[in-house]
Design a protein around this motif. Structure first.
Motif, PDB file in Angstrom:
ATOM      1  N   LEU A  80      41.615   1.462 -64.002  1.00  0.00           N
ATOM      2  CA  LEU A  80      41.772   0.085 -63.638  1.00  0.00           C
ATOM      3  C   LEU A  80      41.723  -0.918 -64.735  1.00  0.00           C
ATOM      4  CD1 LEU A  80      39.559   0.425 -60.393  1.00  0.00           C
ATOM      5  CD2 LEU A  80      42.076   0.117 -60.330  1.00  0.00           C
ATOM      6  N   GLN A  81      41.470  -0.609 -65.986  1.00  0.00           N
ATOM      7  CA  GLN A  81      41.520  -1.544 -67.023  1.00  0.00           C
ATOM      8  C   GLN A  81      42.656  -2.151 -67.274  1.00  0.00           C
ATOM      9  OE1 GLN A  81      38.191  -2.342 -68.205  1.00  0.00           O
ATOM     10  NE2 GLN A  81      37.559  -0.977 -66.812  1.00  0.00           N
ATOM     11  N   PRO A  82      42.701  -3.457 -67.429  1.00  0.00           N
ATOM     12  CA  PRO A  82      43.988  -4.310 -67.684  1.00  0.00           C
ATOM     13  C   PRO A  82      44.785  -3.416 -68.885  1.00  0.00           C
ATOM     14  CG  PRO A  82      42.085  -5.686 -67.563  1.00  0.00           C
ATOM     15  CD  PRO A  82      41.511  -4.317 -67.662  1.00  0.00           C
ATOM     16  N   HIS A  83      44.202  -2.910 -69.992  1.00  0.00           N
ATOM     17  CA  HIS A  83      45.336  -2.344 -71.131  1.00  0.00           C
ATOM     18  C   HIS A  83      45.764  -1.211 -70.589  1.00  0.00           C
ATOM     19  CE1 HIS A  83      41.241  -0.180 -71.667  1.00  0.00           C
ATOM     20  NE2 HIS A  83      41.935   0.788 -72.084  1.00  0.00           N
ATOM     21  N   ARG A  84      45.405  -0.437 -69.402  1.00  0.00           N
ATOM     22  CA  ARG A  84      46.114   0.599 -68.870  1.00  0.00           C
ATOM     23  C   ARG A  84      47.538   0.308 -68.066  1.00  0.00           C
ATOM     24  NH1 ARG A  84      44.137   4.564 -71.965  1.00  0.00           N
ATOM     25  NH2 ARG A  84      41.969   4.683 -72.292  1.00  0.00           N
ATOM     26  N   GLN A  85      47.553  -1.128 -67.687  1.00  0.00           N
ATOM     27  CA  GLN A  85      48.862  -1.555 -66.958  1.00  0.00           C
ATOM     28  C   GLN A  85      49.067  -0.464 -65.970  1.00  0.00           C
ATOM     29  OE1 GLN A  85      51.610  -2.042 -70.053  1.00  0.00           O
ATOM     30  NE2 GLN A  85      50.495  -3.821 -70.996  1.00  0.00           N
ATOM     31  N   CYS A  86      48.204   0.021 -65.110  1.00  0.00           N
ATOM     32  CA  CYS A  86      48.395   0.679 -64.063  1.00  0.00           C
ATOM     33  C   CYS A  86      48.295  -0.279 -62.667  1.00  0.00           C
ATOM     34  CB  CYS A  86      47.457   2.052 -63.897  1.00  0.00           C
ATOM     35  SG  CYS A  86      47.525   3.021 -62.361  1.00  0.00           S
ATOM     36  N   VAL A  87      49.638  -0.600 -62.282  1.00  0.00           N
ATOM     37  CA  VAL A  87      49.534  -1.292 -61.042  1.00  0.00           C
ATOM     38  C   VAL A  87      49.411  -0.584 -59.923  1.00  0.00           C
ATOM     39  CG1 VAL A  87      51.177  -2.857 -59.938  1.00  0.00           C
ATOM     40  CG2 VAL A  87      51.358  -2.864 -62.355  1.00  0.00           C
TER      41      VAL A  87
END
Length: 334
Positions: A80-87
């Motif tokens: 869920l971290q933003p840098h993972r970019q998992c929409v």
């Protein structure tokens, strides 16, 4: 053989052995019950604060993997971290939270099932332990034994809607969860605004309502409805599939699902666009054949119409072939 009767000392010895074994077993059972009680109490305390328990590697190994355990744990492995970019992870998390809160505040709530989450950045060692290389993933860790094949949720097939997750949990644990969604006023509000706008237009044009008999307007509305229905929007509404899929290792984004049993939301948008292109081409061909324009413009419309039909129909066939492997036919594009 030695048939000498046992002496009192022999009988006393075996009695002490049996008694020692009995108290050892009873003590071990008591210790296991104490450990289990402590684990359940800890999970209940966390659940009362938050419906979905966030776990790191230590908590996961102690409360989920290690015995004793008389409860099931549904774990969502995510990033869920933003840098993972998992929409998709964020969308699945919203549905998972709705499901967990529905169970937490249900009258049938018990301590036989708990909901947990392991984020990759907080428990990468858990991902390595389970040889897991994709997210989000839902796994049921049953009260007895190890997870079986059916204990891993088929996200790509069933989608991540809370209702679908609840059906899967009922199959694996016999716990039935009635999903209760928070009220969403966006739909009724938009419908009310639409009715007000339509009513206002009819009122302003009340002296001349001939526009209601406009065939082109009704044909446009009918085509919009057909495009929405034939592109799979209703399936999206029921199943709640992810918008697209991004490979966490390569970063490649897949817009077309490789199976005929599932689809992505963006895939339905692509199919809708292709259907619009084919339909627009057919309209151009019809106008080229029936309109009263000069012959030069009609030829141009005919060529444009043929081009639209050929190109977009070829793309449609290409999408069909990518989902139904072994389909033998193609047109211009493989």
């Amino acid at each position: 053989m030695n048939n000498v009767p046992r002496t009192p000392s022999d009988i006393s010895f075996w009695f002490r052995e049996v008694a020692s074994w009995y108290w050892y077993e009873k003590g071990s059972l008591w210790v296991l019950q104490m450990v289990l009680s402590e684990k359940v109490s800890q999970l209940m305390e966390w659940t009362n604060k938050r419906a979905v328990i966030r776990m790191n590697g230590d908590k996961f190994r102690r409360l989920v993997k290690a015995p004793p355990r008389n409860y099931s744990v549904i774990v969502m492995f995510t990033a869920l971290q933003p840098h993972r970019q998992c929409v998709v992870c964020k969308q699945a998390d919203e549905e998972y939270q709705i499901l967990a809160h529905s169970w937490r505040f249900s009258s049938a709530f018990t301590n036989k099932i708990f909901f947990a989450m392991v984020d990759f950045d907080e428990g990468s060692d858990v991902f390595q332990l389970l040889n897991m290389n994709s997210a989000p993933t839902f796994i049921n860790f049953p009260a007895k034994g190890k997870p079986k094949r059916g204990d891993t949720y088929e996200l790509q097939v069933r989608g991540f809607a809370a209702e679908q997750l609840a059906r899967w949990i009922a199959d694996r644990t016999d716990v039935n969860i009635r999903v209760i969604r928070p009220p969403n006023y966006a739909g009724p509000l938009m419908l009310g605004i639409l009715l007000i706008v339509i009513g206002g237009l009819v009122y302003l044009r009340r002296s001349n309502l001939d526009f209601l008999a406009n065939k082109n307007g009704w044909a446009f509305l009918a085509l919009c409805f057909v495009f929405v229905m034939t592109s799979g929007q209703m399936w999206n509404h029921i199943r709640g599939p992810p918008y697209a899929h991004k490979n966490p290792h390569t970063g490649q984004v897949n817009y077309i699902h490789g199976s005929s049993q599932a689809q992505f939301v963006v895939e339905t948008h692509i199919v809708l666009l292709f259907n619009v292109g084919v339909t627009l081409g057919m309209i151009f061909l019809h106008e080229a054949a029936t309109s009263a324009m000069d012959i030069g413009k009609r030829k141009i419309m005919g060529v444009v119409g043929i081009g639209l039909v050929v190109i977009f129909f070829s793309w449609l066939l290409s999408v069909f072939r990518s989902k139904y492997h072994g389909y033998p036919y193609s047109f211009l594009m493989s």
